[in-house]
Write a protein that holds these residues in place. Structure first.
Motif, PDB file in Angstrom:
ATOM      1  N   LEU A 132      -8.644  29.234  38.606  1.00  0.00           N
ATOM      2  CA  LEU A 132      -9.058  28.192  39.532  1.00  0.00           C
ATOM      3  C   LEU A 132     -10.571  27.976  39.476  1.00  0.00           C
ATOM      4  CD1 LEU A 132      -6.841  28.951  42.669  1.00  0.00           C
ATOM      5  CD2 LEU A 132      -6.364  27.483  40.711  1.00  0.00           C
ATOM      6  N   HIS A 133     -11.317  29.051  39.301  1.00  0.00           N
ATOM      7  CA  HIS A 133     -12.775  28.933  39.234  1.00  0.00           C
ATOM      8  C   HIS A 133     -13.198  28.107  38.013  1.00  0.00           C
ATOM      9  CE1 HIS A 133     -16.959  29.903  39.823  1.00  0.00           C
ATOM     10  NE2 HIS A 133     -17.055  30.486  38.650  1.00  0.00           N
ATOM     11  N   TYR A 173     -12.318  24.478  38.582  1.00  0.00           N
ATOM     12  CA  TYR A 173     -13.234  23.919  39.569  1.00  0.00           C
ATOM     13  C   TYR A 173     -14.570  23.557  38.920  1.00  0.00           C
ATOM     14  CZ  TYR A 173     -16.362  24.013  43.686  1.00  0.00           C
ATOM     15  OH  TYR A 173     -17.303  23.720  44.639  1.00  0.00           O
ATOM     16  N   THR A 229      -4.959  21.249  36.507  1.00  0.00           N
ATOM     17  CA  THR A 229      -4.673  21.761  37.846  1.00  0.00           C
ATOM     18  C   THR A 229      -3.313  21.276  38.329  1.00  0.00           C
ATOM     19  OG1 THR A 229      -7.055  21.771  38.315  1.00  0.00           O
ATOM     20  CG2 THR A 229      -5.587  21.975  40.194  1.00  0.00           C
ATOM     21  N   GLU A 256      -4.047  27.984  47.605  1.00  0.00           N
ATOM     22  CA  GLU A 256      -5.338  27.690  47.009  1.00  0.00           C
ATOM     23  C   GLU A 256      -5.195  26.783  45.785  1.00  0.00           C
ATOM     24  OE1 GLU A 256      -9.169  29.164  47.811  1.00  0.00           O
ATOM     25  OE2 GLU A 256      -7.857  27.809  48.931  1.00  0.00           O
ATOM     26  N   LEU A 270      -7.053  23.287  45.726  1.00  0.00           N
ATOM     27  CA  LEU A 270      -7.941  22.842  44.658  1.00  0.00           C
ATOM     28  C   LEU A 270      -7.522  21.475  44.130  1.00  0.00           C
ATOM     29  CD1 LEU A 270     -10.303  23.280  42.767  1.00  0.00           C
ATOM     30  CD2 LEU A 270      -8.784  24.555  41.240  1.00  0.00           C
ATOM     31  N   LEU A 320      -8.579  18.937  46.638  1.00  0.00           N
ATOM     32  CA  LEU A 320     -10.027  18.735  46.581  1.00  0.00           C
ATOM     33  C   LEU A 320     -10.411  17.807  45.437  1.00  0.00           C
ATOM     34  CD1 LEU A 320     -12.981  19.390  47.295  1.00  0.00           C
ATOM     35  CD2 LEU A 320     -12.754  21.466  45.894  1.00  0.00           C
ATOM     36  N   GLU A 367     -11.171  29.075  50.228  1.00  0.00           N
ATOM     37  CA  GLU A 367     -12.335  28.223  50.043  1.00  0.00           C
ATOM     38  C   GLU A 367     -11.997  26.829  49.516  1.00  0.00           C
ATOM     39  OE1 GLU A 367     -14.958  29.259  46.634  1.00  0.00           O
ATOM     40  OE2 GLU A 367     -13.692  31.050  46.474  1.00  0.00           O
ATOM     41  N   TYR A 368     -11.012  26.720  48.634  1.00  0.00           N
ATOM     42  CA  TYR A 368     -10.689  25.398  48.103  1.00  0.00           C
ATOM     43  C   TYR A 368     -10.004  24.536  49.158  1.00  0.00           C
ATOM     44  CZ  TYR A 368     -11.843  27.629  43.677  1.00  0.00           C
ATOM     45  OH  TYR A 368     -12.504  28.300  42.667  1.00  0.00           O
ATOM     46  N   GLN A 369      -9.195  25.155  50.003  1.00  0.00           N
ATOM     47  CA  GLN A 369      -8.573  24.402  51.090  1.00  0.00           C
ATOM     48  C   GLN A 369      -9.624  23.878  52.056  1.00  0.00           C
ATOM     49  OE1 GLN A 369      -4.948  26.592  52.692  1.00  0.00           O
ATOM     50  NE2 GLN A 369      -5.711  28.061  51.193  1.00  0.00           N
ATOM     51  N   GLN A 386     -12.812  23.250  51.411  1.00  0.00           N
ATOM     52  CA  GLN A 386     -13.555  22.163  50.764  1.00  0.00           C
ATOM     53  C   GLN A 386     -12.735  20.883  50.736  1.00  0.00           C
ATOM     54  OE1 GLN A 386     -16.097  22.960  47.244  1.00  0.00           O
ATOM     55  NE2 GLN A 386     -15.244  25.023  47.300  1.00  0.00           N
ATOM     56  N   ALA A 387     -11.430  21.022  50.511  1.00  0.00           N
ATOM     57  CA  ALA A 387     -10.567  19.841  50.508  1.00  0.00           C
ATOM     58  C   ALA A 387     -10.489  19.224  51.898  1.00  0.00           C
ATOM     59  CB  ALA A 387      -9.169  20.221  50.014  1.00  0.00           C
TER      60      ALA A 387
END
Length: 402
Positions: free
Chosen positions: A179-180, A183, A211, A223, A227, A230, A282-284, A286-287
């Motif tokens: 995922l990183h 991203y 993704t 996550e 992502l 997002l 964290e991705y949730q 940010q989304a």
């Protein structure tokens, strides 16, 4: 699942999507199988390319089990490299006539993604290897996307392949490294850090495609869903981010009628689905912030108080100073520019020399009516950024402060 496994027959899938799309979907799966079985990334990649060429030459119609056909042809090609040219040709000719071998039902694309995104690789190397092996981009296309010579990119990819051969596979239960990398790939495509173009659609588009693929393979991971949401919610604004000459248009000044409503609807549905599971990542977060921006029909309707709350939670989850820098804008919008500037002052030691420190400071000083200070920071940010559209935008902001 792909055609020929748990779903409609492969021949029907080909009718719907075309042979080229089918081969593109199957290549990373077949490559993943060969790498897992034989361990030699370079040789496996060459063998899969041989198998694809054989398919293009010999398929009059798609076989009943196209993935099995490609696995057998690629395995034969891999074996043939150790034998005579005559034996290689004979096996390739027999590939069509022989019954398909037994092939695992599971999709090996995610296995290949884990290999390409191994945490021991540097992010640039992992992104390049992922684009080459899973995305199917040529070395020249990847080099062009990153604005480096093709020979430089070929060396980078070769070193990454050699590194992968010496590593143990990461735990497949953890998707963090994959995922990183995806991203970072999307961010570099959406807001290029170097060069004359603000957007590099070939990178951001490929990150979204990959993704989506991971989401198909891991639909219950919040996550992964976050992502994807997002990326879609952010990419929805892309049509309005640049002017007719490629100039940067900031979020507050964008024509929101040009935003892609279909991507917004899909992204909002995905983030609502992810957040409902109660495992916040964290991705949730940010989304969710991106969704709040996209929900505002005008810049004045933006719910900055809720965005501030979301950023505060994201700070606790990540400890990332860039998150704090982004939060400073939300703080300024809710409590005034002085409060935002005070928050930025805590970041000088954590983001030394980062152009965005000056960029955001310039924005907040402008909000406060402090034009001289704003002009100084805009110019300092312009001198540090390596993005030409961003530099032109910052210099324009400085010039317009009278």
């Amino acid at each position: 699942m792909p055609g020929g496994e748990h779903g409609r027959p492969a021949r029907r899938a080909v009718e719907d999507r075309g042979t080229e799309d089918l081969l593109r979907e199957l290549v990373p799966q077949v490559l993943g199988i060969l790498v897992r079985r034989h361990g030699d990334f370079d040789a496996a990649e060459d063998a899969v390319q041989d198998a694809v060429l054989a398919a293009v030459r010999t398929w009059r119609e798609v076989p009943e089990h196209p993935k099995a056909w490609l696995v057998k042809a690629a395995t034969n090609a891999l074996t043939d490299r150790l034998r005579s040219e005559h034996a290689r040709r004979r096996r390739e000719e027999n590939a069509v006539a022989e019954p398909p071998p037994e092939v695992p039902d599971h999709d090996d694309t995610l296995t290949l993604l884990f290999l390409c995104c191994h945490p021991a690789l540097t992010p640039p190397s992992a992104i390049a290897l992922t684009l080459r092996a899973v995305g199917g981009l040529t070395t020249a296309e990847i080099a062009n996307a990153f604005l480096v010579p093709e020979t430089t990119m070929a060396q980078r990819i070769s070193r990454a392949k050699q590194k992968v051969r010496t590593l143990e596979q990461p735990d497949p239960r953890s998707l963090r490294s994959v995922l990183h990398v995806l991203y970072l790939m999307f961010n570099e495509g959406y807001a290029g850090s170097v060069g004359p173009a603000l957007n590099r659609v070939e990178l951001s588009g490929e990150a979204i495609r990959l993704t989506r693929l991971v989401h198909v393979l891991r639909p219950d991971d919040p996550e992964v869903t976050g992502l994807l949401a997002l990326m879609l919610l952010t990419d929805a604004r892309r049509p309005a981010r640049t002017g007719p000459h490629g100039e940067l248009i900031p979020l507050a000044d964008q024509d929101r009628a040009r935003w892609d409503e279909a991507l917004i609807v899909e992204g909002v549905a995905l983030i609502e689905e992810a957040l409902a599971r109660g495992e916040i990542g964290e991705y949730q977060l940010q989304a969710a912030i991106a969704a709040l921006h996209d929900d505002a029909r005008t810049a004045e309707q933006t719910d900055w108080a809720q965005i501030d709350t979301m950023y505060a939670l994201l700070e606790r989850v990540t400890g990332n100073p860039v998150v704090t820098l982004n939060r400073a804008v939300a703080v300024a919008m809710t409590r005034g520019p002085a409060a935002g500037l005070a928050l930025i002052d805590t970041l000088d030691d954590r983001l030394p020399g980062h152009h965005r420190l000056d960029s955001v400071r310039g924005h907040l000083h402008e909000m406060a009516g402090e034009k001289d200070r704003a002009r100084t920071h805009y110019r300092a940010a312009a001198a540090r950024t390596t993005s030409l559209p961003e530099r032109h935008y910052l210099l324009g902001k400085a010039a317009n402060l009278r």
